[in-house]
Design a protein around this motif. Structure first.
Motif, mmCIF file in Angstrom:
data_model
loop_
_atom_site.group_PDB
_atom_site.id
_atom_site.type_symbol
_atom_site.label_atom_id
_atom_site.label_comp_id
_atom_site.label_asym_id
_atom_site.label_seq_id
_atom_site.Cartn_x
_atom_site.Cartn_y
_atom_site.Cartn_z
ATOM 1 N N THR A 149 1.024 -1.180 0.180
ATOM 2 C CA THR A 149 -0.006 -0.064 -0.131
ATOM 3 C C THR A 149 0.981 0.916 0.193
ATOM 4 N N ARG A 150 0.281 2.150 -0.091
ATOM 5 C CA ARG A 150 0.878 3.825 -0.287
ATOM 6 C C ARG A 150 0.093 4.764 0.228
ATOM 7 N N LEU A 151 1.249 5.614 1.365
ATOM 8 C CA LEU A 151 0.213 6.421 1.963
ATOM 9 C C LEU A 151 -0.481 7.382 0.640
ATOM 10 N N ALA A 152 -1.612 7.838 1.125
ATOM 11 C CA ALA A 152 -2.891 8.778 0.239
ATOM 12 C C ALA A 152 -2.208 10.005 0.298
ATOM 13 N N SER A 153 -2.637 10.833 -0.828
ATOM 14 C CA SER A 153 -1.498 12.006 -0.896
ATOM 15 C C SER A 153 -2.864 13.048 -1.168
ATOM 16 N N GLY A 154 -3.006 14.080 -0.693
ATOM 17 C CA GLY A 154 -4.186 15.245 -1.277
ATOM 18 C C GLY A 154 -3.677 16.681 -0.275
ATOM 19 N N LEU A 155 -5.183 16.348 -0.020
ATOM 20 C CA LEU A 155 -4.969 18.455 1.097
ATOM 21 C C LEU A 155 -4.382 17.825 2.127
ATOM 22 N N PRO A 156 -3.697 18.892 2.624
ATOM 23 C CA PRO A 156 -3.264 18.534 4.292
ATOM 24 C C PRO A 156 -4.501 19.497 4.967
ATOM 25 N N VAL A 157 -4.485 18.723 5.766
ATOM 26 C CA VAL A 157 -5.929 19.099 7.185
ATOM 27 C C VAL A 157 -5.570 20.460 8.259
ATOM 28 N N GLY A 158 -6.438 21.144 7.591
ATOM 29 C CA GLY A 158 -6.632 22.441 7.871
ATOM 30 C C GLY A 158 -6.529 23.476 7.269
ATOM 31 N N GLY A 159 -5.521 22.990 5.909
ATOM 32 C CA GLY A 159 -5.438 24.420 5.056
ATOM 33 C C GLY A 159 -7.185 24.621 4.057
ATOM 34 N N ASP A 160 -7.024 25.798 3.266
ATOM 35 C CA ASP A 160 -8.212 26.130 2.448
ATOM 36 C C ASP A 160 -7.578 25.840 0.938
ATOM 37 N N LEU A 161 -8.826 24.847 0.453
ATOM 38 C CA LEU A 161 -8.976 24.467 -1.085
ATOM 39 C C LEU A 161 -8.097 25.250 -1.631
ATOM 40 N N GLU A 162 -8.216 26.824 -2.065
ATOM 41 C CA GLU A 162 -7.883 28.727 -2.779
ATOM 42 C C GLU A 162 -6.322 28.151 -2.628
ATOM 43 N N TYR A 163 -5.745 27.523 -1.860
ATOM 44 C CA TYR A 163 -4.238 28.264 -1.891
ATOM 45 C C TYR A 163 -3.720 26.410 -2.299
ATOM 46 N N ALA A 164 -4.842 25.355 -2.658
ATOM 47 C CA ALA A 164 -3.483 24.049 -3.030
ATOM 48 C C ALA A 164 -3.250 23.964 -3.836
ATOM 49 N N ASP A 165 -2.440 23.225 -4.370
ATOM 50 C CA ASP A 165 -1.735 23.650 -6.254
ATOM 51 C C ASP A 165 -2.253 22.794 -6.936
#
Lengths: 245, 196
Positions: free
Chosen positions: B166-182
């Motif tokens: 299995t591989r660690l999941a990738s995605g958004l950091p918890v506590g951040g705002d979607l608009e700042y995600a690359d």
């Protein structure tokens, strides 16, 4: 006195610097090869995110201070090329292409044709079909490297003997002579089959997008790789680390 | 500039990560102001760590014994192994208190451009460990960058048929705002979305 400028760039390589930074080797449209620091990029809260991974095609804001390395102050993603990065075969071909750029284009000097070839190579790599043969024999990768040799002024001469000028059947490749040689001049040259010569000629004449349809057989691909490798050794004094010996 | 021994101390301190000349000078003057016992304690701690700390025979973690305390802990799940690049990554996963399996420290990530090939990492040891110790699942926790992903793909290939990988999941950091995600991270989060 430093100043900030904006340019398109491809990330060729990156390595860690200090606690959370990275040094990036970039090939830019406006200034050729440039080195820059991306501060804090390794932190999860970095504003750069995953935009500055190798193979990424980006628009950068760079601040050039008094030092050799610039500082990246902003980045917009043009194409992440994640399809090329996430497939082991494509990544293998991509890394060979990036290393060839790193070794052949070392000067801070704009070369729009080299930049165009690099971005086109990466676009095509995203959709390249993985082969059974190793990545170093991929026709797109070999075509890109032959074109880079051409743009660097080391285009192998393949239409007549590069030593005596004879148009008799060519039998080998001599990096010293700068191209294919006839049987009379082939002492010490790399043996080349007619298939290999035709294959390389075809890769050089066709656009990158048609490299896969050039019908390069495995033997011809191996010979083309030997020609490219020996050209690097002779003209640049290097071997690519991404191509196993 | 000050004295040969102070200059030497500053030069040694600047070799530490994140320490520039000015910070090194501040640290050097702090040590000069400190009592001899304090300075000797620091010096002894450095000497002791270099003398006693080594790599665990089983997992490659840092330890003072032949085998580290994690590998010896019978309360942990010995059928589960998490693969990390460096011991510092192991500490980050331990801090989550979510993982109760064992670890395997590779010692880096594959990087053909830098000359790091499979034989330079503890990959053969991992494959042997998985085959010999009845490991059922291997969690690949290499860094989510190009070299880390390439290493994970290589390991998945080597371990195919030997254990569940299995591989660690990738995605958004918890506590951040979607608009700042690359774009890349958000794209990975979308492709890895899960049913609720």
């Amino acid at each position: 006195m430093g100043r900030t400028y904006r340019t398109e760039a491809v990330v060729l390589r990156s390595f860690r610097l200090g606690e959370a930074d990275r040094v990036l080797h970039l090939y830019t449209l406006d200034r050729g090869r440039v080195g820059a620091v991306a501060k804090g990029i390794r932190r999860t809260k970095s504003r750069f995110g995953a935009r500055l991974e190798p193979l990424s095609h980006v628009e950068l804001f760079l601040h050039q201070g008094s030092g050799e390395l610039g500082t990246i102050t902003g980045v917009d993603l043009i194409d992440s090329h994640h399809a090329a990065r996430e497939d082991p075969y494509r990544l293998g071909v991509g890394l060979i292409g990036l290393e060839a750029m790193l070794r052949l284009f070392t000067e801070q000097e704009a070369n729009a044709r080299a930049f165009g070839a690099l971005t086109r190579f990466l676009e095509l790599l995203d959709g390249a079909e993985p082969h059974e043969t190793p990545p170093q024999l991929d026709p797109l990768g070999l075509s890109f490297q032959l074109k880079l040799l051409w743009l660097s002024g080391y285009l192998p001469h393949l239409t007549s003997c590069a030593d005596c000028g004879s148009t008799a059947e060519l039998a080998g490749y001599s990096p010293t002579a700068g191209g294919a040689v006839c049987s009379g001049c082939s002492a010490g040259a790399i043996a080349l089959s007619q298939q290999g010569l035709t294959g390389m000629d075809s890769l050089l004449r066709r656009p990158l997008a048609e490299a896969a349809s050039a019908g390069l057989a495995e033997r011809a691909a191996r010979e083309a790789l030997r020609v490219v490798t020996s050209s690097y050794e002779h003209h640049g004094g290097f071997r690519l680390r991404t191509v196993p010996a | 500039m000050f004295s040969p021994s102070v200059d030497n101390l500053v030069a040694q301190l600047t070799r530490l990560p994140g320490v520039g000349t000015r910070t090194a000078q501040r640290l050097a003057f702090h040590l000069l102001r400190a009592t001899k016992d304090e300075a000797n304690a620091l010096s002894a701690a450095i000497a002791e760590v270099k003398e006693r700390v080594r790599f665990c025979r089983e997992c490659g973690n840092l330890t003072e014994e032949e085998v580290c305390s994690i590998c010896l802990d019978a309360r942990r799940d010995h059928a589960l192994v998490c693969v990390v690049e460096q011991p510092a990554d192991l500490i980050s996963i331990e801090r989550t208190a979510e993982y109760r399996g064992l670890y395997h420290v590779l010692g880096g990530a594959l990087s053909p451009l830098d000359g790091v090939e499979p034989e330079h990492l503890r990959i053969d040891e991992l494959v042997r460990r998985v085959s010999a110790n009845g490991i059922e699942e291997v969690v690949l926790a290499t860094n989510p960058n190009m070299t880390g992903e390439a290493t994970a793909a290589y390991l998945a290939d080597r371990l195919r048929g030997k254990a569940r990988v299995t591989r660690l999941a990738s995605g958004l950091p918890v506590g951040g705002d979607l608009e700042y995600a690359d774009e890349v991270t958000l794209g990975r989060a979308l492709s890895g979305r899960r049913e609720m």
